[in-house]
Design a protein around this motif. Structure first.
Motif, short mmCIF file in Angstrom:
data_model
loop_
_atom_site.label_atom_id
_atom_site.label_comp_id
_atom_site.label_asym_id
_atom_site.label_seq_id
_atom_site.Cartn_x
_atom_site.Cartn_y
_atom_site.Cartn_z
N TYR A 1 44.67 41.93 42.66
CA TYR A 1 44.69 42.36 41.79
C TYR A 1 44.54 40.03 41.42
N ASN B 1 53.63 46.65 39.13
CA ASN B 1 52.93 46.25 40.13
C ASN B 1 53.20 44.22 39.30
N GLU B 2 54.51 43.44 40.16
CA GLU B 2 54.65 42.67 39.62
C GLU B 2 53.76 41.46 40.37
N GLN B 3 53.50 40.78 39.10
CA GLN B 3 53.00 39.62 39.21
C GLN B 3 53.57 38.05 39.56
N SER C 1 48.69 40.18 41.51
CA SER C 1 49.54 41.55 41.90
C SER C 1 49.06 42.47 42.93
N PHE D 1 53.36 34.62 40.26
CA PHE D 1 52.73 32.94 39.84
C PHE D 1 52.59 31.35 40.49
N TYR E 1 44.69 36.59 38.10
CA TYR E 1 44.59 36.91 37.07
C TYR E 1 44.33 35.38 36.61
#
Lengths: 115, 114
Positions: free
Chosen positions: A31, A102-104, A94, A106, A33
């Protein structure tokens, strides 16, 4: 691991110009973002991707485009820059974990100014 | 619509005191609630999360409390240190198995006085 990297760190654009913000991650996360953060505000989701070849809109997608041709890279494209796009842009990644958040992770951000 | 907001934009505490940062949310369907810390010029950094079926979760010097009755979330930092000075965001996360999108609140700036 470098984690999530973003380039450039800073950029000034003129109205109507275009540019691509680069984002890469070396954690093999599915994932990815893109968020924008306006002064004194929280982050707002622009686009996200759950895997190579798959992208979807977030809260504020207008004026942006994305592509995800590889697992590692998730570039964000601004076609016709407008002053309203002046912001700090964060990329995150993540990986899904069964039964857990599910820790993102950055990146350091890209500060964009449109004049 | 869905929103996550904070009661106080700024909080100033003395070093060694405990800090409490509050957050209100509106989406009862969120699966997880998360706290992130953002230092000046950096990206957000994960602190702690709590699943929607829990009331309390503890980490190292931090505790998150979730009150689903009043849709309230709080972050408690014990023995606050100068290095804790940052902006703290609460966020809610739903559809964690479909991309796990986050909705962030405005943020609270924590200032620790030596």
């Amino acid at each position: 691991n470098a984690g999530v990297t973003q380039t450039p760190k800073f950029r000034i654009l003129k109205i109507g110009q275009s540019m691509t913000l680069q984002c890469a991650q070396d954690m093999n996360h599915n994932y990815m973002y893109w968020y924008r953060q306006d002064p004194g505000m929280g982050l707002k989701l622009i686009y996200y991707s759950v895997g190579a070849g798959i992208t979807d809109k977030g809260e504020v997608p207008n004026g942006y485009n994305v592509s995800r041709s590889t697992t590692e890279d998730f570039p964000l494209r601004l076609e016709l820059a407008a002053p309203s796009q002046t912001s700090v842009y964060f990329c995150a990644s993540s990986t899904p974990r069964a039964g857990a958040y599910n820790e993102q992770f950055f990146g350091p951000g890209t500060r964009l100014t449109v004049l | 619509g869905e929103s996550v907001g904070l009661h106080l934009p700024t909080l100033s505490v003395q070093e060694g005191d405990n800090s409490i940062i509050n957050c209100a949310y509106s989406n009862s369907a969120s699966d997880y609630f998360i706290w992130y810390k953002q230092e000046s010029g950096k990206g957000p950094q994960f602190i702690i999360d709590i699943r929607s079926n829990m009331d309390k979760r503890q980490g190292q010097r931090v505790t998150v409390l979730l009150n689903k009755t009043v849709k309230h979330l709080s972050l408690q930092i014990a023995a606050t240190q100068p290095g804790d000075s940052a902006v703290y965001f609460c966020a809610e996360n739903s559809n964690y198995n479909q991309g796990g999108k986050l909705i962030f609140g405005q943020g609270t700036e924590l200032s620790v006085k030596p």
